[in-house]
Scaffold this motif. Structure first.
Motif: not given
Ligand code: PBG
Length: 324
Positions: A88-89, A129-134, A140-143, A208-214
């Motif tokens: 969740t960052g 990724h730029c938010g919460a994964i569900v 979107n809205d969790t993020t 930023a070490e922010s490459t998406p892992q999938f």
């Protein structure tokens, strides 16, 4: 032989007249320098794909900010890279997280520096990724709730402005409400409103070490082929209360910058992103182009297209070139 009657060259004969008729004048006041902060002490990790840019620990960040301020740059945007990333960052919403401590330290050391924070989760999550994964997707809205929690910690730390970059629907509204409910109604929002799913972010992801892992970011960032959709995104952000509208990247999107400038009555920012910077650096290193000439031409073109503010890794060089 045809003898021209109209001669535009008359106004190009020397520096004095060229300067008098120049339509676009780049100034150090237009520039915002992005900086990357990491945990530790006395850390300076060069970002190999972005020569001259480093990940800095807070102590060295402060030194850098002092130097940058002395060059005449009055504004920076900060990106935090925590030691520990999770699903969740959580470092992003921690009052004592890397970005929160960095903002506090910079504002204490150089209070006049205008500090903007990038508001997103990709630097803080283990999946990138730029938010919460569900259920395998960025929800979107969790993020939105997470973004609202995040900006409040930035504001408490002393950030002057927040800049959400995650391309979540409703992010500006959620952040505005979070700020207003916590007495931060004077903190402006610079929205990455028209942000494209671009290949030009490659070097930043090393920084930023922010490459998406999938997967990739195409389910939230925009299709580079679209222009009218950018205006829809911009209109939504204006309605949700954005104070400044950003277009990103800049160079392949000058048409979008221009369109926003002519259709929207808010200041326009453009992000001259990492890949745009690295291409110039690489070609200059090979001796194929004149770095100063090309970098200044690019920044001037971004301003000419309509940008009032330019976020650029060339800010320091440009400031010293402009001071020459
Ligand atoms: C997301 C963010 C990104 C950039 C700025 N904010 C990366 C992304 O969307 O993948 C890119 C900046 C650049 O390339 O210089 N927090």
């Amino acid at each position: 032989m045809f003898t021209p009657y109209y001669r535009p060259r008359r106004l190009r004969r020397n520096d004095a007249i060229r300067e008098l008729v120049r339509e676009t004048n780049l100034s150090v006041n237009d520039l915002i320098l992005p900086l990357f902060v990491v945990e530790g002490e006395n850390i300076k990790n060069p970002i190999s794909s972005m020569p001259g840019n480093d990940q800095l620990s807070i102590d060295l960040l402060i030194k850098e900010v002092r130097e940058v301020y002395n060059l005449g740059i009055r504004s920076i945007i900060l990106f935090g890279i925590p030691d520990q990333k999770d699903a969740t960052g959580s470092d992003a919403v921690n009052e004592k997280g890397i970005i929160q401590r960095a903002v506090m330290a910079v504002k204490e050391a150089v209070p006049e520096m205008y500090v903007i924070t990038d508001v997103c989760f990709c630097e803080y999550t283990d999946h990138g990724h730029c938010g919460a994964i569900v259920d395998g997707h960025v929800d979107n809205d969790t993020t939105l709730q997470m973004l609202s929690d995040q900006v409040i910690t930035h504001a408490r730390a002393g950030a002057d402005m927040v800049a959400p970059s995650g391309m979540m629907d409703g992010m500006v509204g959620a952040i505005r409400k979070g700020l207003d409910d916590n007495n931060f109604e004077n903190i402006p929002i610079m929205s990455y409103a028209a942000k494209y799913a671009s290949g030009f972010y490659g070097p930043f992801r090393e920084a930023a070490e922010s490459t998406p892992q999938f997967g990739d970011r195409r389910a939230y960032q925009m299709d580079p082929a679209n222009s009218r959709e950018a205006m829809y995104e911009v209109e939504l952000d204006v309605n949700e209360g954005a104070d400044i509208i950003m277009v990103k990247p800049a160079l392949s999107y000058l048409d979008i910058i221009h369109k926003v400038k002519t259709q929207i009555n808010l200041p326009v920012a453009a992000y001259n992103v990492s890949g745009e910077f690295s291409m110039v650096k690489a070609a200059a290193k090979l001796g194929w182009i004149d770095e100063q000439k090309v970098a200044m031409e690019i920044l001037t073109s971004i301003k000419r297209a309509g940008a009032d503010l330019i976020l650029t890794y060339y800010a320091k060089d440009a400031a010293s070139w402009l001071n020459q």
